[in-house]
Design an enzyme around this catalytic site. Structure first.
Site, mmCIF file in Angstrom:
data_model
loop_
_atom_site.group_PDB
_atom_site.id
_atom_site.type_symbol
_atom_site.label_atom_id
_atom_site.label_comp_id
_atom_site.label_asym_id
_atom_site.label_seq_id
_atom_site.Cartn_x
_atom_site.Cartn_y
_atom_site.Cartn_z
ATOM 1 N N THR A 291 -18.101 -2.694 -33.529
ATOM 2 C CA THR A 291 -17.849 -3.889 -32.710
ATOM 3 C C THR A 291 -18.283 -5.124 -33.494
ATOM 4 O OG1 THR A 291 -19.982 -3.708 -31.568
ATOM 5 C CG2 THR A 291 -18.110 -2.557 -30.587
ATOM 6 N N GLY B 298 -27.182 -12.649 -17.423
ATOM 7 C CA GLY B 298 -27.720 -11.338 -17.065
ATOM 8 C C GLY B 298 -26.983 -10.216 -17.769
ATOM 9 N N ASP C 116 -22.881 -3.285 -23.921
ATOM 10 C CA ASP C 116 -22.938 -2.284 -22.843
ATOM 11 C C ASP C 116 -21.658 -2.325 -22.012
ATOM 12 O OD1 ASP C 116 -25.495 -1.678 -23.733
ATOM 13 O OD2 ASP C 116 -26.407 -3.160 -22.405
HETATM 14 O O1 RIB Z 1 -28.033 -4.266 -24.267
HETATM 15 C C1 RIB Z 1 -28.817 -5.126 -23.485
HETATM 16 C C2 RIB Z 1 -30.045 -4.422 -23.003
HETATM 17 O O2 RIB Z 1 -30.882 -4.113 -24.089
HETATM 18 C C3 RIB Z 1 -30.894 -5.248 -22.068
HETATM 19 O O3 RIB Z 1 -30.523 -5.060 -20.719
HETATM 20 C C4 RIB Z 1 -32.313 -4.803 -22.365
HETATM 21 O O4 RIB Z 1 -32.903 -4.133 -21.310
HETATM 22 C C5 RIB Z 1 -32.195 -3.930 -23.607
HETATM 23 O O5 RIB Z 1 -32.328 -2.612 -23.308
#
Ligand code: RIB
Length: 312
Positions: free
Chosen positions: A223, A291, A256
């Site tokens: 990525t 967030g 994520d």
């Molecule tokens: O990828 C982001 C995450 O990395 C955050 O939410 C933080 O908790 C870390 O784990």
């Protein structure tokens, strides 16, 4: 819409996010611009992303018997993530992360402490074997201890279930672990940690992917932030463009979102490039919001972005 469950193994962490114009130096105190607290942790964020995008998600982890652990449970309940394998530690605290967000650019720097998740055991992973054996895929990251990551991947492989390793936070890995990965999804710095080579351009990403394929990974997805992602396996090399869904507010959790979307795409039978494109669309929306878990988009938004280039 997803046909088989998606099993995600990883960490829940309470994110403490501070927006600041500059990074403090050691010994310095700075007035920040904004503070937010919310659910995070890479594995948990990926679980929330996948659930919002239509996945039937099981999350394997451990939290403490404390307020942050209660928030993990509440988050998963409201997002529809199955908590059958969210174990509880009697003595350790739930994970937490300090996130410093650059006020102007939305970039981040993170310190994560997995806390109780470090105490997850091989036996507890085995308790999820039935779900893993019937899953569309098993996805994990490197916030859990390496022996647990390896064990989870092996259980999935034993049952012929596709494995996704998001190698974050980045570190060098042995070939024995890379060989367990059907899909490996590093960002630029993680690809550098894995190969020891600079990874900034498409060409460098392709070279890193070649090395990782030679070391045993079946498909590599590098990525590249706001440029998109490179997909490579022995049959194909493809560049997937990033999506511009609006002004970038915060990039934390974008990886994520991409991984959660990718897992959903695979679970719905998309080919690897289409699944990465679906994940890129999810990431493109997530960066327009603050967030991590709360910034994950809904299925209708991603479908709209893919269909008309706009998410609303
Ligand atoms: O990828 C982001 C995450 O990395 C955050 O939410 C933080 O908790 C870390 O784990």
């Amino acid at each position: 819409m997803s046909f088989q469950p998606i099993v995600i193994m990883g960490v829940f962490a309470m994110d403490l996010a501070f927006r600041t114009p500059v990074m403090p130096a050691w010994g310095e105190t700075l007035r920040g611009a904004d503070f937010r607290m919310g659910p995070g942790g890479k594995g948990s964020n990926q679980a929330v992303a996948a659930a919002r995008l239509g996945g039937d998600v099981y999350f394997i982890s451990k939290v403490g018997n404390d307020n942050f652990g209660a928030l993990a449970r509440q988050t998963h309940r409201s997002e529809g993530v199955h908590a059958d394998f969210l174990f509880e530690s009697a003595g350790s605290s739930t994970g937490a992360a300090l996130i410093v967000v650059d006020e102007a650019r939305g970039e981040n720097a993170i310190v994560v402490v997995p806390g109780a998740a470090d105490e997850l055991t091989l036996q507890e992973i085995d308790m999820a074997e039935r779900q893993i054996s019937s899953a569309a895929c098993l996805m994990t990251q490197l916030e859990l201890p390496l022996p647990l990551v390896e064990h989870g991947l092996k259980v999935a492989q034993r049952h012929g279930i596709p494995t996704i390793l998001n190698p974050a936070p980045g570190c060098a890995l042995p070939d024995s672990l890379l060989e367990l990965c059907d899909y490996l999804t590093p960002n630029e710095s993680e690809a550098t940690a894995l190969t020891g080579l600079p990874v900034q351009t498409w060409e460098q990403a392709e070279h890193a992917a070649e090395i990782l394929l030679a070391r045993g990974v079946r498909n590599v997805v590098v990525t590249l932030g706001d440029r998109g992602a490179l997909v490579k396996n022995t049959q194909l090399t493809a560049r997937v463009d990033a999506f511009n869904a609006g002004r970038v507010v915060e990039t934390t959790g974008a990886g994520d979102a991409l991984n959660g979307g990718f897992a959903v795409g695979l679970s719905e039978g998309m080919d690897v490039v289409s699944a990465v494109r679906f994940g890129c669309a999810a990431a493109g929306i997530s960066v327009t919001r603050p967030g991590t878990a709360p910034s994950m988009p809904r299925r209708s938004e991603v479908d709209a972005l893919l269909a008309n280039g706009r998410c609303g």
